[in-house]
Design a protein around this motif. Structure first.
Motif, short mmCIF file in Angstrom:
data_model
loop_
_atom_site.label_atom_id
_atom_site.label_comp_id
_atom_site.label_asym_id
_atom_site.label_seq_id
_atom_site.Cartn_x
_atom_site.Cartn_y
_atom_site.Cartn_z
N PHE A 1 0.84 -1.20 0.00
CA PHE A 1 0.00 0.00 0.00
C PHE A 1 0.87 1.25 0.00
N ALA B 1 0.47 3.98 -3.05
CA ALA B 1 -0.25 5.18 -2.61
C ALA B 1 0.70 6.25 -2.11
N ALA C 1 -3.06 8.38 -6.13
CA ALA C 1 -2.92 7.71 -4.84
C ALA C 1 -4.24 7.62 -4.09
N ALA D 1 -6.01 4.20 -3.14
CA ALA D 1 -6.17 3.85 -1.72
C ALA D 1 -7.60 3.44 -1.41
N VAL E 1 3.38 8.23 2.41
CA VAL E 1 1.98 8.17 1.99
C VAL E 1 1.30 9.47 2.38
N ALA F 1 -4.45 9.97 1.01
CA ALA F 1 -4.51 8.53 0.73
C ALA F 1 -4.84 7.74 1.99
N LEU G 1 -8.06 5.39 2.55
CA LEU G 1 -7.95 4.00 3.00
C LEU G 1 -8.82 3.76 4.23
#
Length: 254
Positions: free
Chosen positions: A157, A161, A168, A172, A198, A202, A206
């Motif tokens: 991840f 991302a 991104a 995500a 990150v 993002a 997520l």
């Protein structure tokens, strides 16, 4: 109600069924479905020390506002017609049914006086009936959720991302939706994600994607919803994740 009940995306389903059976309003019920896994006291208590009060307030406001708007629009466009009515029907209680405690005489005299059924007996009967109908799908959902959760590494991840990837945020969100992770389970990973570059957007995408929906939840909802409502549910979560992610990256100064 959703903001104070500490349910994950899957454990919200029985409560959802109960609200629909009780003839609660469709719009408010869908708002509960969206807010329950994303907003609760445990999530807020973890957000504040990890991301700070400002990010927490923006996140809570985004989740609540988007959920209210989605519930209103789904009710306005009558998406309640895409609920499977057979999943909300109570057990028959007529003459000869097991739940009624009554019986029919062989001489045509009709039904005998039904035995009284307590609230707890009815609750148990409804719960057991729901459990039996959902159990095979629960097993499949748990197996898929365990596989995805165990074999998708955090480094993957962080790589796809990263902050220098213009896609991104939607990436995500797409990664998050199939995962079966509570928001509280993601928070310990936030520090390592930020350290690996990150973006905050993002991370928010997520959090919303994985907390608001999951592949196991979709499997369970498929038993309750027809495809148009299921697609609308996923579209709301994805849109909320993407809009929230871009807002945190380009509008909200963290």
């Amino acid at each position: 109600m959703g903001a104070v009940t500490p349910f994950c995306s899957c454990s919200t389903i029985p409560m959802l069924v109960g609200l629909l059976k009780a003839r609660a309003g469709f719009g408010p019920t869908m708002t509960f479905l969206f807010t329950s896994p994303l907003l609760n006291p445990i999530v807020i208590a973890l957000f504040i020390p990890v991301l700070g009060l400002k990010v927490t307030l923006w996140y809570a406001g985004l989740a609540l506002t988007a959920s209210l708007l989605a519930g209103y629009l789904l009710q306005l466009f009558r998406f309640d017609r895409f609920i499977k009515a057979e999943m909300l029907e109570s057990q028959p209680s007529g003459c000869g049914s097991k739940s009624s405690g009554s019986s029919c005489s062989s001489d045509g005299g009709g039904c005998s006086t039904p035995a009284p059924v307590s609230v707890w007996q009815k609750a148990w009967a409804d719960s057991w009936s729901l459990f039996k109908s959902m159990f095979p799908y629960m097993v499949i959902a748990m197996l898929i959720g365990a596989f995805v959760h165990g074999f998708v590494p955090a480094d993957f991840f962080a790589e796809v991302a990263s902050a220098d990837n213009p896609a991104a945020v939607p990436v995500a969100a797409l990664i998050g939706i199939p995962l079966y992770m509570r928001v509280t389970a993601i928070m310990p990973l936030v520090g390592s994600f930020l350290a690996k570059g990150v973006s905050m957007g993002a991370i928010i995408a997520l959090v919303i994607g994985s907390g608001g929906a999951s592949l196991p939840e979709v499997i369970l909802l498929r038993r309750l919803f027809y495809w148009p409502l299921l697609a609308a549910f996923l579209a709301v979560i994805f849109s909320m994740a993407v809009i929230g992610g871009f807002a945190f990256d380009h509008i909200i100064v963290v």
